[in-house]
Design an enzyme around this catalytic site. Structure first.
Site, PDB file in Angstrom:
ATOM      1  N   HIS A 115      -6.352  -1.116  11.324  1.00  0.00           N
ATOM      2  CA  HIS A 115      -5.702  -1.693  10.151  1.00  0.00           C
ATOM      3  C   HIS A 115      -6.543  -2.827   9.581  1.00  0.00           C
ATOM      4  CE1 HIS A 115      -2.580  -2.561   7.365  1.00  0.00           C
ATOM      5  NE2 HIS A 115      -2.210  -3.695   7.925  1.00  0.00           N
ATOM      6  N   ASN A 138      -1.087  -9.425   4.599  1.00  0.00           N
ATOM      7  CA  ASN A 138      -0.976  -7.998   4.857  1.00  0.00           C
ATOM      8  C   ASN A 138      -0.676  -7.280   3.539  1.00  0.00           C
ATOM      9  OD1 ASN A 138      -0.915  -5.602   6.263  1.00  0.00           O
ATOM     10  ND2 ASN A 138       0.886  -6.103   7.506  1.00  0.00           N
ATOM     11  N   GLN A 144       0.812  -1.226   0.000  1.00  0.00           N
ATOM     12  CA  GLN A 144       0.000   0.000   0.000  1.00  0.00           C
ATOM     13  C   GLN A 144       0.844   1.274   0.000  1.00  0.00           C
ATOM     14  OE1 GLN A 144      -1.688  -1.060   4.056  1.00  0.00           O
ATOM     15  NE2 GLN A 144      -1.612   1.154   4.312  1.00  0.00           N
ATOM     16  N   CYS A 185      -5.386   0.593   3.704  1.00  0.00           N
ATOM     17  CA  CYS A 185      -5.395  -0.830   4.028  1.00  0.00           C
ATOM     18  C   CYS A 185      -6.783  -1.426   3.827  1.00  0.00           C
ATOM     19  CB  CYS A 185      -4.969  -1.003   5.471  1.00  0.00           C
ATOM     20  SG  CYS A 185      -5.923   0.018   6.603  1.00  0.00           S
TER      21      CYS A 185
END
Ligand SMILES: *[C@@H]1O[C@H](CO)[C@@H](O)[C@H](O)[C@H]1NC(C)=O
Length: 339
Positions: free
Chosen positions: A282, A303, A141, A147
């Site tokens: 997040h 992630n 990102q 996110c």
């Protein structure tokens, strides 16, 4: 027997080193820290604008490296490492990497939960959606707090693969640029459920390659062709890791966590256990679960901080902990799209 010259020198050198005063030792530590910082700068292609910036970044690097070294010297099921975030403070990290949008999402409108009556006996002991071709490579990102878009896209890519047989990398940038109503504010934060709502009303998302990521808020480019659609979305009942397991056994799921701790910033491998906050900031995706050889149950997470973070961009977090909110609050607000 004569002592060879070389060894004698070595012994003397050693004695000299050992008897050196503490101040010199501190200087040595600082010198090796300078070397660590220099090699880290090379590895991550970091260039500072002047000596003053370099000096202040060195102090941050030194503090972070000290934290990492002392954490790793302790007894934990996971370890930390110097990564791309090594020269930013935890405060700076929180400001760019995470997203404050989740705070306003404490009350979610009720949705159905299709997996409610799935029997636990029917669930696999472990699952990894990567091995079933339902997970695209780890993305990054960058310096943009979106996110939420990466999390929603990961879950969407999963259900599109499971419903059509095709794994297509979908566009986060389309969400960042076009899904700008309500809570979703591009790089300033957003919610996965609102992203799903946008994807539904937008008739799907464009392929990543046709609408590439550029890590900043931009103008919505309309007229793109949808490469993956969803019908609806559902929330996993809150604070219920059993319910989350039923969902993850069936598809990748969007998960909100508190990703602001230093242990999260520098996570490098193993199963994350122990204390962690629950101020959700997040978005990541649960793409499986399993058990380690020492019996530690974990969630497998994808992630969006590139592959140099964590386990090649992935993370394992302890599963079924005493706190109903789950590790770092992971059980508080999971949700997934339906096809
Ligand atoms: C689960 O079972 C209960 C009781 O039979 C039923 O009322 C409910 O609709 C079922 N839920 C789903 C999602 O099928």
């Amino acid at each position: 027997m004569a002592i060879p010259k070389a060894s004698l020198l070595a012994i003397l050198g050693c004695l000299c080193f050992c008897s050196s005063v503490l101040a010199a030792r501190e200087l040595n530590d600082d010198l090796s820290m300078v070397a660590r910082h220099e090699s880290w700068m090379l590895q991550y292609g970091r260039v500072y604008k002047d000596a003053a910036e370099k000096a202040s970044k060195f102090e941050v690097f030194k503090a972070n490296a000290g934290f990492i070294d002392s954490f790793n010297a302790g007894n934990h099921k996971f370890w930390l490492g110097i990564n791309q975030f090594a020269d930013i403070t935890n405060k700076e990290f929180k400001a760019t990497k995470t997203n404050k949008g989740f705070i306003s999402n404490k009350v979610r409108a009720p949705t159905g939960f299709s997996y409610e009556n799935v029997s636990f006996d029917a669930l696999p002991a472990s699952i990894d959606w990567r091995t079933k071709g339902a997970v695209t490579p780890v993305k990054d990102q960058g310096q943009c707090g979106c996110c939420w878009a990466f999390s929603a896209v990961a879950a969407t890519e999963g259900i599109v693969k499971l419903s059509t047989g095709k794994l297509v990398s979908l566009s986060e940038q389309e969400l960042v640029d076009c899904d700008v109503h309500g809570e979703d504010q591009g790089c300033e934060g957003g919610l996965m459920d609102d992203a799903f709502k946008f994807i539904i009303s937008n008739g799907g998302l464009t392929q990543e390659s046709s609408y590439p990521y550029d890590a900043e808020d931009g103008k919505c480019k309309s007229g793109s062709k949808s490469a993956g659609t969803i019908k609806s979305y559902e929330d996993v009942p809150a604070n219920n890791e059993g319910a989350l397991m039923k969902a993850v056994a069936n598809q990748p799921v969007s998960v909100a966590v508190d990703g602001g701790d230093m242990t999260f910033q520098f996570y490098s491998g193993g199963v994350m256990t122990g204390s962690c906050g629950t101020d959700l900031d997040h978005g990541i995706a649960a793409i499986g679960y399993g058990v380690t050889s020492d019996g530690t149950k974990y969630w497998l997470m994808k992630n969006s901080w590139g592959t140099s973070w964590g386990e090649n961009g992935f993370l394992r977090m302890e599963k079924d902990i005493a706190d109903k909110k789950g590790m770092c609050g992971l059980a508080m607000e999971p949700s997934y799209p339906t096809a």
